[in-house]
Scaffold this motif. Structure first.
Motif, PDB file in Angstrom:
ATOM      1  N   PRO A 155    -104.182 -14.489  -2.176  1.00 13.79           N
ATOM      2  CA  PRO A 155    -104.813 -15.737  -2.602  1.00 13.79           C
ATOM      3  C   PRO A 155    -104.006 -16.965  -2.195  1.00 13.79           C
ATOM      4  N   ARG A 156    -102.698 -16.921  -2.372  1.00 14.79           N
ATOM      5  CA  ARG A 156    -101.877 -18.071  -1.978  1.00 14.79           C
ATOM      6  C   ARG A 156    -101.949 -18.305  -0.474  1.00 14.79           C
ATOM      7  N   GLY A 157    -101.876 -17.212   0.302  1.00 15.83           N
ATOM      8  CA  GLY A 157    -101.952 -17.356   1.750  1.00 15.83           C
ATOM      9  C   GLY A 157    -103.256 -17.995   2.182  1.00 15.83           C
ATOM     10  N   LEU A 158    -104.371 -17.585   1.559  1.00 17.07           N
ATOM     11  CA  LEU A 158    -105.667 -18.168   1.918  1.00 17.07           C
ATOM     12  C   LEU A 158    -105.737 -19.635   1.506  1.00 17.07           C
ATOM     13  N   ARG A 159    -105.207 -19.938   0.333  1.00 13.89           N
ATOM     14  CA  ARG A 159    -105.238 -21.331  -0.151  1.00 13.89           C
ATOM     15  C   ARG A 159    -104.419 -22.244   0.753  1.00 13.89           C
ATOM     16  N   LEU A 160    -103.340 -21.735   1.313  1.00 12.35           N
ATOM     17  CA  LEU A 160    -102.447 -22.550   2.144  1.00 12.35           C
ATOM     18  C   LEU A 160    -102.595 -22.244   3.632  1.00 12.35           C
ATOM     19  N   ALA A 161    -103.737 -21.682   4.021  1.00 13.14           N
ATOM     20  CA  ALA A 161    -103.881 -21.199   5.389  1.00 13.14           C
ATOM     21  C   ALA A 161    -103.665 -22.298   6.427  1.00 13.14           C
ATOM     22  N   GLU A 185    -109.090 -26.449  11.691  1.00 15.55           N
ATOM     23  CA  GLU A 185    -108.335 -27.679  11.453  1.00 15.55           C
ATOM     24  C   GLU A 185    -106.989 -27.652  12.164  1.00 15.55           C
ATOM     25  N   ALA A 186    -106.354 -26.471  12.191  1.00 15.52           N
ATOM     26  CA  ALA A 186    -105.040 -26.341  12.825  1.00 15.52           C
ATOM     27  C   ALA A 186    -105.127 -26.154  14.332  1.00 15.52           C
ATOM     28  N   GLY A 187    -106.335 -25.918  14.847  1.00 18.80           N
ATOM     29  CA  GLY A 187    -106.503 -25.728  16.280  1.00 18.80           C
ATOM     30  C   GLY A 187    -106.053 -24.367  16.775  1.00 18.80           C
ATOM     31  N   ARG A 246     -95.744 -22.260  17.674  1.00 17.74           N
ATOM     32  CA  ARG A 246     -95.916 -20.888  18.149  1.00 17.74           C
ATOM     33  C   ARG A 246     -97.118 -20.188  17.520  1.00 17.74           C
ATOM     34  N   VAL A 247     -97.641 -20.707  16.428  1.00 20.31           N
ATOM     35  CA  VAL A 247     -98.773 -20.047  15.771  1.00 20.31           C
ATOM     36  C   VAL A 247     -99.999 -20.152  16.672  1.00 20.31           C
ATOM     37  N   ALA A 248    -100.544 -18.981  17.040  1.00 22.16           N
ATOM     38  CA  ALA A 248    -101.744 -18.934  17.885  1.00 22.16           C
ATOM     39  C   ALA A 248    -102.987 -18.647  17.082  1.00 22.16           C
ATOM     40  N   GLY A 249    -102.842 -17.939  15.948  1.00 23.33           N
ATOM     41  CA  GLY A 249    -104.025 -17.566  15.202  1.00 23.33           C
ATOM     42  C   GLY A 249    -103.719 -17.089  13.796  1.00 23.33           C
ATOM     43  N   LEU A 250    -104.792 -16.999  13.001  1.00 15.15           N
ATOM     44  CA  LEU A 250    -104.747 -16.462  11.645  1.00 15.15           C
ATOM     45  C   LEU A 250    -105.607 -15.211  11.604  1.00 15.15           C
ATOM     46  N   GLN A 251    -105.087 -14.169  10.974  1.00 18.70           N
ATOM     47  CA  GLN A 251    -105.830 -12.912  10.861  1.00 18.70           C
ATOM     48  C   GLN A 251    -106.078 -12.595   9.393  1.00 18.70           C
ATOM     49  N   LEU A 252    -107.321 -12.300   9.079  1.00 16.34           N
ATOM     50  CA  LEU A 252    -107.715 -12.030   7.708  1.00 16.34           C
ATOM     51  C   LEU A 252    -107.434 -10.574   7.350  1.00 16.34           C
ATOM     52  N   GLY A 253    -106.836 -10.366   6.162  1.00 21.37           N
ATOM     53  CA  GLY A 253    -106.606  -9.033   5.635  1.00 21.37           C
ATOM     54  C   GLY A 253    -107.373  -8.860   4.338  1.00 21.37           C
ATOM     55  N   LEU A 254    -108.598  -8.370   4.425  1.00 22.48           N
ATOM     56  CA  LEU A 254    -109.474  -8.379   3.258  1.00 22.48           C
ATOM     57  C   LEU A 254    -109.064  -7.372   2.189  1.00 22.48           C
ATOM     58  N   ALA A 255    -108.608  -6.195   2.567  1.00 18.68           N
ATOM     59  CA  ALA A 255    -108.238  -5.200   1.558  1.00 18.68           C
ATOM     60  C   ALA A 255    -107.088  -5.706   0.700  1.00 18.68           C
ATOM     61  N   ASP A 256    -106.055  -6.224   1.330  1.00 19.92           N
ATOM     62  CA  ASP A 256    -104.914  -6.747   0.570  1.00 19.92           C
ATOM     63  C   ASP A 256    -105.294  -7.972  -0.247  1.00 19.92           C
ATOM     64  N   LEU A 257    -106.219  -8.767   0.261  1.00 20.22           N
ATOM     65  CA  LEU A 257    -106.659  -9.956  -0.444  1.00 20.22           C
ATOM     66  C   LEU A 257    -107.506  -9.603  -1.661  1.00 20.22           C
ATOM     67  N   PHE A 258    -108.396  -8.633  -1.510  1.00 22.22           N
ATOM     68  CA  PHE A 258    -109.384  -8.346  -2.551  1.00 22.22           C
ATOM     69  C   PHE A 258    -108.921  -7.348  -3.607  1.00 22.22           C
ATOM     70  N   GLU A 259    -108.344  -6.246  -3.178  1.00 23.09           N
ATOM     71  CA  GLU A 259    -108.097  -5.140  -4.100  1.00 23.09           C
ATOM     72  C   GLU A 259    -107.244  -5.509  -5.307  1.00 23.09           C
ATOM     73  N   PRO A 260    -106.121  -6.249  -5.146  1.00 26.97           N
ATOM     74  CA  PRO A 260    -105.326  -6.587  -6.331  1.00 26.97           C
ATOM     75  C   PRO A 260    -106.076  -7.485  -7.319  1.00 26.97           C
ATOM     76  N   ALA A 261    -107.076  -8.210  -6.822  1.00 25.50           N
ATOM     77  CA  ALA A 261    -107.856  -9.100  -7.688  1.00 25.50           C
ATOM     78  C   ALA A 261    -109.082  -8.409  -8.269  1.00 25.50           C
ATOM     79  N   GLY A 262    -109.282  -7.134  -7.953  1.00 27.97           N
ATOM     80  CA  GLY A 262    -110.436  -6.412  -8.460  1.00 27.97           C
ATOM     81  C   GLY A 262    -111.737  -6.767  -7.784  1.00 27.97           C
TER      82      GLY A 262
END
Length: 297
Positions: A137-143, A190-192, A152-168
């Protein structure tokens, strides 16, 4: 990079099969796919692969998912695998700007040590970029802040299992998936940088994989992670521009060229008003079609 196949770093017997596959990119994994006692062994196997130059002729985007900056393995992972020919380091579970900066600094040190040369020097290797995993959740909020933390950041990759499972949250809840994808994509825009879709664990559910990939494509994601070779063809098909899309893009670009010549700002194509954002998107579609050999350059 329509498809990205995960390859366990501790399974060197799979490396040649992965390099011969139809995946656009390979993500060699030193994190979750490797048990703690085998971390050093996997790191050495990947170092051997990357220093041998054997992987480079494949033409694939080469990525290594390292262990996180907070682990005792991170520095050794980066020092071992940042070699000429590697394209990206995938940093897992990113939540803090300092983690991004630490990763960028570690990559820079490894480049200086491992024969990259200086930028602009003939024969110098291209700088290694960062692909950040957004899995909390924090990573998504501050993406956006994470994506903008270092060039050096080229991209963001979503990790849905780690994002969702701990939150039920159920991993297949479409409303939650859509919102997480949209939030990540807007932060990346926004970050390009690009946005990349999550893995899909149910290898037997081809239609589920295809549906989730199609949603990601409609939201502007670059491609989808694959945990099994059977998913590669599905991702490549979904993220390939269709013949109808290519034809429509060609009509938009042709109309734009004509409008530019006559000084017209907005105009109709196929009964729809078209202006600059639509033209830019059409040019992206045609560039992808050319790169895949679907139309002549």
């Amino acid at each position: 990079m329509r498809s990205k196949l995960f390859v366990p770093g501790s399974r060197p017997e799979l490396f040649d099969k992965a390099l011969a596959s139809a995946a656009d990119a390979l993500s060699f994994d030193l994190e979750d796919a490797v048990a703690e006692p085998r971390k050093a062994e996997a790191r050495a196997a990947l170092q051997d692969l990357l220093t041998s130059g054997h992987a480079t002729p494949s033409g694939k985007t080469l990525i290594v998912r390292v262990n996180g900056p907070e682990t005792p393995h991170f520095q050794a992972d980066v020092a071992a695998v940042v070699r000429p020919g590697l394209h990206m380091i995938n940093v897992p579970k990113v939540e803090h700007v300092d983690q991004v900066r630490e990763a960028a600094q570690a990559v820079a040190r490894a480049e200086a040590t491992n024969g990259f040369g200086s930028g602009g020097t003939p024969g110098a290797a291209a700088p290694v970029k960062l692909l950040l995993n957004i899995e909390s959740p924090r990573g998504l909020r501050l993406a956006y802040e994470l994506a903008a933390a270092d060039p050096r950041v080229a991209g963001l990759q979503l990790g849905l299992a780690d994002l969702f499972e701990p939150a039920g949250i159920h991993r297949r809840e479409i409303a939650a998936i859509s919102q997480a994808m949209f939030g990540l994509r807007i932060a990346a825009a926004e970050a390009g940088v690009f946005a990349y879709d999550s893995a899909f664990a149910d290898v037997r559910d081809a239609e589920g994989f295809r549906a989730e990939a199609a949603l990601a494509r409609r939201l502007g994601f670059l491609g989808k992670s694959c945990i099994h070779p059977s998913q590669i063809a599905l991702a490549n098909d979904v993220f390939r521009p269709s013949d109808a899309e290519i034809a429509a893009a060609q009509r938009v670009v042709a109309a734009a060229d004509e409008a530019d010549a006559s000084g017209v700002g907005a105009y109709l194509v196929d009964g729809k008003m078209v202006d600059r954002p639509f033209v830019d998107r059409a040019r992206v579609v045609l560039a992808q079609a050319r790169s895949l050999g679907l139309i002549a350059g």
